[in-house]
Scaffold this motif. Structure first.
Motif, PDB file in Angstrom:
ATOM      1  N   ILE A   9       0.665  -1.039   0.153  1.00  0.00           N
ATOM      2  CA  ILE A   9       0.338   0.054   0.193  1.00  0.00           C
ATOM      3  C   ILE A   9       1.310   1.085   0.066  1.00  0.00           C
ATOM      4  O   ILE A   9       2.054   1.171   0.873  1.00  0.00           O
ATOM      5  CB  ILE A   9      -0.982  -0.197   0.946  1.00  0.00           C
ATOM      6  CG1 ILE A   9      -1.923  -1.840   1.052  1.00  0.00           C
ATOM      7  CG2 ILE A   9      -1.840   1.455   0.852  1.00  0.00           C
ATOM      8  CD1 ILE A   9      -2.575  -1.271   2.191  1.00  0.00           C
ATOM      9  N   VAL A  58      -6.954   4.712   5.875  1.00  0.00           N
ATOM     10  CA  VAL A  58      -5.592   3.583   5.326  1.00  0.00           C
ATOM     11  C   VAL A  58      -6.660   1.956   6.117  1.00  0.00           C
ATOM     12  O   VAL A  58      -5.515   1.459   5.531  1.00  0.00           O
ATOM     13  CB  VAL A  58      -4.306   4.150   6.641  1.00  0.00           C
ATOM     14  CG1 VAL A  58      -3.533   2.925   6.712  1.00  0.00           C
ATOM     15  CG2 VAL A  58      -4.157   5.387   6.262  1.00  0.00           C
ATOM     16  N   VAL A  75       3.009  -0.717   4.775  1.00  0.00           N
ATOM     17  CA  VAL A  75       2.724   0.053   4.316  1.00  0.00           C
ATOM     18  C   VAL A  75       3.941   0.662   3.901  1.00  0.00           C
ATOM     19  O   VAL A  75       4.799   0.652   4.969  1.00  0.00           O
ATOM     20  CB  VAL A  75       1.206   0.538   4.801  1.00  0.00           C
ATOM     21  CG1 VAL A  75       0.678   2.213   4.848  1.00  0.00           C
ATOM     22  CG2 VAL A  75       0.563  -0.041   5.277  1.00  0.00           C
ATOM     23  N   ILE A  84      -1.683   2.660  10.498  1.00  0.00           N
ATOM     24  CA  ILE A  84      -0.393   1.559   9.778  1.00  0.00           C
ATOM     25  C   ILE A  84      -0.912   0.722  11.019  1.00  0.00           C
ATOM     26  O   ILE A  84      -1.452  -0.465  11.351  1.00  0.00           O
ATOM     27  CB  ILE A  84       0.582   0.900   9.485  1.00  0.00           C
ATOM     28  CG1 ILE A  84       0.653   2.353   8.222  1.00  0.00           C
ATOM     29  CG2 ILE A  84       1.139   0.054   9.364  1.00  0.00           C
ATOM     30  CD1 ILE A  84       1.897   2.619   8.280  1.00  0.00           C
TER      31      ILE A  84
END
Length: 220
Positions: A9, A58, A75, A84
């Motif tokens: 990501i 997120v 991430v 995260i």
């Protein structure tokens, strides 16, 4: 045996080829897919903080990566680190923030640790992470944070040479007072390649390769 799948990501499309090359090198048998949304980092920069709404987005992206079949999720943006970590608690597969392996290595490498960034929104989260990983490791550290003010703006306006010059100057100054330097942003790692061996007299750590190597070790 079923091939493992890594979900990446990103908050910048420029990082896709960087991590693709690293995955090809260190994770040749792992399937990789990318999710990119640069509005996440743009919102953090505009508001000078990670908001609850952006954090929730997120978490949603991490959930989407799991739903897409990821066995492991990375991430690649340090500025959204807190989100995260929150997402990791809600996800059934391992979720890693890109700067954690770097922070752990810095804590192992020396007591005087320097953290350098071109954005205050990245400097804070990475510095906080290093402090927390040191506590977890039971080690006392001395942290020096340095912001290259104006370098990010120079890069965004197309003046990469000015950005590189400012970051190089800051790295050389910081290396005189610490044992190891942590680059809070992957975009600064190319500046290190341009330094002489004399200027690189201490370890200067960048997150992308360390994160992918860490995942490779875990997936063995």
């Amino acid at each position: 045996m079923k091939a493992k799948t890594l979900g990446l990501i990103h908050t910048s499309a420029t990082l896709v080829p960087v991590f693709q090359n690293l995955c090809t090198q260190y994770l040749p048998d792992v399937k990789v897919f990318n999710i990119v949304d640069d509005s996440l980092i743009k919102d953090v920069i505009a508001r000078n903080e990670l908001t609850k709404l952006t954090s929730r987005r997120v978490v949603d992206y991490v959930g989407s990566a799991e739903a897409a079949g990821a066995d492991f999720i990375l991430v690649t943006c340090s500025s959204i680190g807190a989100a995260i970590e929150a997402a990791a608690e809600l996800t059934g597969v391992p979720v890693l923030r890109v700067d954690q392996p770097m922070a752990d290595l810095a804590v192992k490498t020396g007591k005087r640790i320097g953290v350098i960034a071109t954005l205050p929104t990245t400097l804070g989260p990475t510095s906080d992470l290093v402090k927390r990983r040191a506590i977890l490791a039971g080690k006392e550290i001395e942290l020096t944070s340095k912001l290259c003010d104006g370098a990010f703006e120079a890069l965004m306006s197309g003046n990469a040479a000015q950005h590189d010059e400012m970051v190089a100057k800051a790295l050389i100054e910081l290396s005189a007072v610490v044992d190891v330097i942590v680059l809070a942003q992957a975009s600064m790692s190319r500046v290190v390649d341009g330094l002489s061996e004399e200027q690189k007299r201490i370890p200067i750590l960048a997150s992308p390769a360390l994160a992918i190597q860490h995942i490779a070790d875990l997936l063995k």
